[in-house]
Design a protein around this motif. Structure first.
Motif, mmCIF file in Angstrom:
data_model
loop_
_atom_site.group_PDB
_atom_site.id
_atom_site.type_symbol
_atom_site.label_atom_id
_atom_site.label_comp_id
_atom_site.label_asym_id
_atom_site.label_seq_id
_atom_site.Cartn_x
_atom_site.Cartn_y
_atom_site.Cartn_z
ATOM 1 N N ASP B 216 14.789 -2.417 1.768
ATOM 2 C CA ASP B 216 14.428 -1.164 2.412
ATOM 3 C C ASP B 216 14.709 -1.253 3.920
ATOM 4 O O ASP B 216 14.143 -2.067 4.627
ATOM 5 C CB ASP B 216 12.919 -0.977 2.171
ATOM 6 C CG ASP B 216 12.420 0.344 2.694
ATOM 7 O OD1 ASP B 216 13.151 0.998 3.446
ATOM 8 O OD2 ASP B 216 11.298 0.720 2.317
ATOM 9 N N ILE B 217 15.616 -0.399 4.410
ATOM 10 C CA ILE B 217 15.988 -0.508 5.822
ATOM 11 C C ILE B 217 14.919 0.030 6.767
ATOM 12 O O ILE B 217 14.957 -0.214 7.958
ATOM 13 C CB ILE B 217 17.325 0.207 6.127
ATOM 14 C CG1 ILE B 217 17.306 1.604 5.531
ATOM 15 C CG2 ILE B 217 18.516 -0.588 5.636
ATOM 16 C CD1 ILE B 217 18.182 2.573 6.252
ATOM 17 N N GLN B 218 13.944 0.761 6.213
ATOM 18 C CA GLN B 218 12.880 1.288 7.074
ATOM 19 C C GLN B 218 11.933 0.188 7.545
ATOM 20 O O GLN B 218 11.288 0.304 8.575
ATOM 21 C CB GLN B 218 12.049 2.315 6.298
ATOM 22 C CG GLN B 218 12.720 3.659 6.169
ATOM 23 C CD GLN B 218 11.785 4.603 5.454
ATOM 24 O OE1 GLN B 218 11.559 4.486 4.250
ATOM 25 N NE2 GLN B 218 11.207 5.525 6.190
ATOM 26 N N ALA B 219 11.818 -0.853 6.732
ATOM 27 C CA ALA B 219 10.862 -1.905 7.046
ATOM 28 C C ALA B 219 11.286 -2.635 8.303
ATOM 29 O O ALA B 219 12.465 -2.880 8.532
ATOM 30 C CB ALA B 219 10.763 -2.865 5.878
ATOM 31 N N THR B 220 10.315 -2.987 9.130
ATOM 32 C CA THR B 220 10.643 -3.530 10.442
ATOM 33 C C THR B 220 10.512 -5.051 10.528
ATOM 34 O O THR B 220 11.031 -5.658 11.450
ATOM 35 C CB THR B 220 9.709 -2.936 11.507
ATOM 36 O OG1 THR B 220 8.369 -3.117 11.041
ATOM 37 C CG2 THR B 220 9.991 -1.480 11.735
ATOM 38 N N GLU B 221 9.822 -5.640 9.582
ATOM 39 C CA GLU B 221 9.543 -7.066 9.685
ATOM 40 C C GLU B 221 10.809 -7.922 9.692
ATOM 41 O O GLU B 221 11.778 -7.613 9.015
ATOM 42 C CB GLU B 221 8.666 -7.507 8.515
ATOM 43 C CG GLU B 221 7.211 -7.284 8.754
ATOM 44 C CD GLU B 221 6.740 -7.766 10.114
ATOM 45 O OE1 GLU B 221 7.235 -8.801 10.589
ATOM 46 O OE2 GLU B 221 5.900 -7.092 10.703
ATOM 47 N N SER B 222 10.768 -9.005 10.440
ATOM 48 C CA SER B 222 11.870 -9.959 10.411
ATOM 49 C C SER B 222 11.488 -11.117 9.503
ATOM 50 O O SER B 222 10.368 -11.208 9.019
ATOM 51 C CB SER B 222 12.153 -10.453 11.818
ATOM 52 O OG SER B 222 11.014 -11.105 12.313
ATOM 53 N N LEU B 223 12.437 -12.007 9.263
ATOM 54 C CA LEU B 223 12.140 -13.202 8.478
ATOM 55 C C LEU B 223 11.341 -14.183 9.326
ATOM 56 O O LEU B 223 11.476 -14.228 10.538
ATOM 57 C CB LEU B 223 13.448 -13.867 8.032
ATOM 58 C CG LEU B 223 14.229 -13.156 6.937
ATOM 59 C CD1 LEU B 223 15.575 -13.833 6.746
ATOM 60 C CD2 LEU B 223 13.451 -13.181 5.628
ATOM 61 N N ASN B 224 10.559 -14.999 8.679
ATOM 62 C CA ASN B 224 9.847 -16.093 9.330
ATOM 63 C C ASN B 224 10.873 -17.085 9.912
ATOM 64 O O ASN B 224 11.955 -17.261 9.339
ATOM 65 C CB ASN B 224 8.965 -16.732 8.248
ATOM 66 C CG ASN B 224 8.503 -18.120 8.574
ATOM 67 O OD1 ASN B 224 9.282 -19.062 8.572
ATOM 68 N ND2 ASN B 224 7.237 -18.250 8.866
ATOM 69 N N VAL B 225 10.539 -17.720 11.036
ATOM 70 C CA VAL B 225 11.511 -18.597 11.723
ATOM 71 C C VAL B 225 11.967 -19.763 10.841
ATOM 72 O O VAL B 225 13.140 -20.166 10.879
ATOM 73 C CB VAL B 225 10.961 -19.089 13.088
ATOM 74 C CG1 VAL B 225 9.714 -19.937 12.940
ATOM 75 C CG2 VAL B 225 12.022 -19.866 13.855
ATOM 76 N N ALA B 226 11.077 -20.284 9.991
ATOM 77 C CA ALA B 226 11.462 -21.431 9.154
ATOM 78 C C ALA B 226 12.416 -20.990 8.041
ATOM 79 O O ALA B 226 13.402 -21.682 7.755
ATOM 80 C CB ALA B 226 10.218 -22.093 8.560
ATOM 81 N N THR B 227 12.173 -19.820 7.421
ATOM 82 C CA THR B 227 13.075 -19.368 6.359
ATOM 83 C C THR B 227 14.417 -18.928 6.964
ATOM 84 O O THR B 227 15.465 -19.157 6.362
ATOM 85 C CB THR B 227 12.464 -18.229 5.522
ATOM 86 O OG1 THR B 227 11.963 -17.231 6.382
ATOM 87 C CG2 THR B 227 11.340 -18.733 4.653
#
Lengths: 238, 238
Positions: B216-227
């Protein structure tokens, strides 16, 4: 001021049994709560030290001391919300599906839910032994992705036997994932942190894949289940 | 029976200041301790409820109650060891290097050290604001990889200015990593959990890359730095 029975209800939601009995789960942190308020989830109550300025009849302004009493965090945020646990939606057996075989660590499950959301995996299927996705530590780690991934808890062996998609699993002796042909439709099974995929599930896996090690070959450690999921989902999607 | 001063010394090693003052760090768990005993690290003392049957003059058999007193874990293992913090080895500025700009979470640093070990990254360079790699939670999360990766704490901006390798960094607006040409030699900079890469470091980055989002492109969260590190190292090595 919160009553004793309110505090007891909220703090009890740390336990899976009480979450299932009441049908509620807890979310902490303004950012995640706001994200969930915009989703299909139904708010039951919002306890906050500062008003959200939203049309919520169930918003209750509380003191920092009260928030500390109900929070599951060592350093509480400024708000805690209780949402209703939504009804399970049926699994759509198409596209890419991730299946978890007894993943126990809440942080790992939370990270995997975020990864599913990032890589457009709409269905996550968990064995009954997998940690509950409404566990507060899981909810905290998902950062709102929880609402965008359809999560089902099932008898994993029975489920895998009913479907016709290819079933992939990560094994040390599997085929090099960088050289494997990965389809757009399929199931990726990830195993338990200590024991990997169980014997019963392994028997149903049709394609064993592995992430090659580039470092010191003497070292015995494997990758953490969440980082291995990150790399494998990236390979399926790239 | 442990003396009060011994208990004080050991439990004090939870703090970076005391680790640096004494030059010791703590490792818990039989498996990790055994792995470290086979490395170049020097054992200072081993406190255990069951003998390791090794030729260690510094092995001390203690009771479970004493172990509980010195352990940093809620559920202690059967052994706790104190090792000497090794001298920093100079950074080898060749091959693939990972650099961390103020990564604060011990679990994230531990996971990244394991990933460096897996993907054969021999040098990890950390800004002074990055969590200490001898923090007990980091040590716990590395599962022995700590001894196979050369970790240096430096002034990151000054370090990056001195070297001639291409400097990669993960940015939302960066080039699609799946379409980027990645060299065998270079530096991959990963930023802080909340703020990403700092402005000062960003100015030195020569190649901005990104992991495309498929959901979903609406979601703003980024990936966690470790992943994100897991996926990017996999791309560099595949």
């Amino acid at each position: 001021m919160l009553s004793k029975s309110q505090i007891k209800l909220i703090t009890g939601l740390k336990q899976k049994k009480q979450r299932q009995q009441h049908g509620f789960f807890v979310v902490e942190g303004v950012k995640t709560i706001k994200e969930l308020l915009q989703s299909h989830l139904e708010l039951y109550a919002l306890y906050t030290t500062e008003t959200f300025n939203i049309d919520a009849k169930n918003e209750v302004l509380i003191s920092e001391a009260d928030l500390k009493r109900i929070s599951f965090l060592t350093t509480p945020n400024t708000a805690l919300a209780i949402f209703k646990i939504p009804a399970q939606k049926p699994i759509e057996t198409k596209g890419l599906i991730v299946a978890l075989d007894a993943v126990r660590d809440p942080g790992n499950l939370g990270t995997i839910i975020r990864l599913c959301d990032w890589f457009g995996v709409k269905n996550l299927v968990c064995s009954k032994e997998t940690v509950d996705c409404f566990n507060p530590k899981v909810v905290q780690a998902t950062m709102g992705s929880l609402t965008r991934v359809n999560i089902n808890y099932v008898d994993l062996v029975a489920f895998l036997k009913t479907i016709s998609l290819p079933v992939f699993g990560a094994f040390m002796e599997g085929e090099n994932v960088y050289k494997s042909k990965l389809p757009e439709q399929g199931i990726l099974v990830m195993g338990n942190e200590a024991n990997g995929v169980s014997k019963e599930v392994e028997a149903i896996i049709t394609e064993k894949i592995s992430i090659p090690r580039f470092g010191d070959i003497q070292a015995t450690e494997s990758l953490n289940v969440a980082t291995a999921t990150a790399i494998l989902l990236s390979e399926f999607r790239r």
